[in-house]
Design an enzyme around this catalytic site. Structure first.
Site, mmCIF file in Angstrom:
data_model
loop_
_atom_site.group_PDB
_atom_site.id
_atom_site.type_symbol
_atom_site.label_atom_id
_atom_site.label_comp_id
_atom_site.label_asym_id
_atom_site.label_seq_id
_atom_site.Cartn_x
_atom_site.Cartn_y
_atom_site.Cartn_z
ATOM 1 N N GLU A 69 31.581 1.599 46.756
ATOM 2 C CA GLU A 69 32.641 0.992 45.959
ATOM 3 C C GLU A 69 32.104 0.301 44.709
ATOM 4 O O GLU A 69 32.774 0.261 43.669
ATOM 5 C CB GLU A 69 33.398 -0.046 46.785
ATOM 6 N N ASP A 70 30.902 -0.246 44.815
ATOM 7 C CA ASP A 70 30.391 -1.041 43.698
ATOM 8 C C ASP A 70 29.955 -0.205 42.500
ATOM 9 O O ASP A 70 29.752 -0.735 41.412
ATOM 10 C CB ASP A 70 29.227 -1.922 44.180
ATOM 11 N N HIS A 166 31.953 -10.965 46.277
ATOM 12 C CA HIS A 166 32.820 -10.327 45.284
ATOM 13 C C HIS A 166 34.235 -10.895 45.370
ATOM 14 O O HIS A 166 34.603 -11.503 46.374
ATOM 15 C CB HIS A 166 32.917 -8.827 45.569
ATOM 16 N N CYS A 253 34.067 -1.754 50.615
ATOM 17 C CA CYS A 253 32.771 -1.350 50.025
ATOM 18 C C CYS A 253 32.373 0.056 50.377
ATOM 19 O O CYS A 253 31.615 0.685 49.645
ATOM 20 C CB CYS A 253 31.633 -2.223 50.532
HETATM 21 C C1 CIR Z 1 25.000 -5.942 48.170
HETATM 22 O O1 CIR Z 1 24.625 -7.119 48.281
HETATM 23 O O2 CIR Z 1 25.159 -5.412 47.072
HETATM 24 C C2 CIR Z 1 25.270 -5.134 49.421
HETATM 25 N N1 CIR Z 1 24.351 -5.532 50.445
HETATM 26 C C3 CIR Z 1 26.688 -5.336 49.896
HETATM 27 C C4 CIR Z 1 27.700 -4.821 48.914
HETATM 28 C C5 CIR Z 1 29.094 -4.999 49.389
HETATM 29 N N2 CIR Z 1 30.018 -4.404 48.480
HETATM 30 C C6 CIR Z 1 31.290 -4.732 48.342
HETATM 31 O O3 CIR Z 1 31.734 -5.717 48.905
HETATM 32 N N3 CIR Z 1 32.032 -4.024 47.493
#
Ligand code: CIR
Length: 258
Positions: A69-70, A166, A253
């Site tokens: 998702e990011d 987030h 995510c």
């Molecule tokens: C991070 O810290 O980037 C990953 N361990 C977790 C990302 C989670 N992403 C989200 O909530 N969209």
């Protein structure tokens, strides 16, 4: 991103190095085989909701890459490839760009110093709420807005994120214009126009829900939250997210939806 009806999702399996990803949770190391099982359950739930799911293989050397998702914000018009705010995650975007270009025209955030994570972008109606967080900055939001402004459709509202990774760690949409939101964020005037359902104390992780084609996916282990959403008329499916929670990840995510 958070419209409500989707036909397609892109996901990525966690890899051998999953436990080396970024985390602040203090919940211990994730168990990879359990994480893979939970991923399978997640994909099954999406398929039951009539979503066609692409499952990408793990990205070697990128332990957070299952949190797709990011890496992009997909709209009806285009896919915007992000510049993730964590340096260790910037290498995830090329592969996602190649996949998304099969489905959408692709644009890219590439301004100097601009960072934005998809987890900070919440779409409600035609309003994009953009979390200004440790991962997303104003330059990232402004560049994202500049890419979409020519479509003459969207509004862009910044929201300071003080708690959680987030914006969507603290607020998601559980029905059209109805938000499931932590007490802290509920005070933000940005959300005044919406019906707000407050996440029960101590269950803040449950704020990250995923509304897909009329059904609400929620994280297991948060019974008060599930009850509150059922009382609001939501049709709820509960999924165990324990291994992703250990790595600061949650339901939204794990996929890109469009
Ligand atoms: C991070 O810290 O980037 C990953 N361990 C977790 C990302 C989670 N992403 C989200 O909530 N969209």
């Amino acid at each position: 991103m958070d419209k409500i009806f989707f036909t397609k999702a892109i996901t990525r399996l966690p890899g051998e190095d999953f436990a080396n990803g970024l985390t602040t949770s203090g919940l211990g190391l994730p168990d990879l085989s359990l994480a893979v099982n939970q991923h399978t359950e997640y994909i099954s739930a999406l398929k039951r909701l009539n979503i066609d799911v692409d499952v990408l293989p793990p990205l070697s050397g990128m332990p957070d890459a299952c949190f797709v998702e990011d890496t992009a914000i997909v709209t009806e018009e285009t896919a915007v490839i992000t510049h993730p705010g964590a340096v260790s995650r910037t290498g995830e975007t090329d592969s996602i760009s190649a996949v998304l270009s099969q489905y959408k025209s692709v644009r890219r955030i590439n301004g100097k110093g601009a960072t934005i994570d998809g987890g900070d972008v919440l779409l409600v109606g035609d309003t994009f709420f953009v979390g200004i967080s440790n991962r997303t900055n104003r330059a990232g939001m402004d560049e994202f807005a500049a890419i979409l402004t020519p479509y003459n459709r969207y509004k862009f509202v910044p929201v300071e994120v003080a708690d959680g990774l987030h914006l969507k760690s603290g607020v998601t949409q559980i029905a059209p214009y109805k938000l499931f939101i932590t007490k802290e964020l509920a005070d933000n005037p940005a959300f005044t126009p919406y019906k707000k359902v407050i996440v029960p104390d101590g269950e803040e992780y449950a704020a990250n829900t995923l509304l897909i084609n009329g059904t609400l996916l929620m994280s297991g282990g948060f019974p008060k939250s599930a009850q509150v959403c059922k009382d609001e008329g939501c049709k709820v499916i509960v999924l165990n997210m324990s291994e992703y929670r250990k790595m600061d990840g949650a339901l939204t995510c794990l996929s890109l939806r469009f």
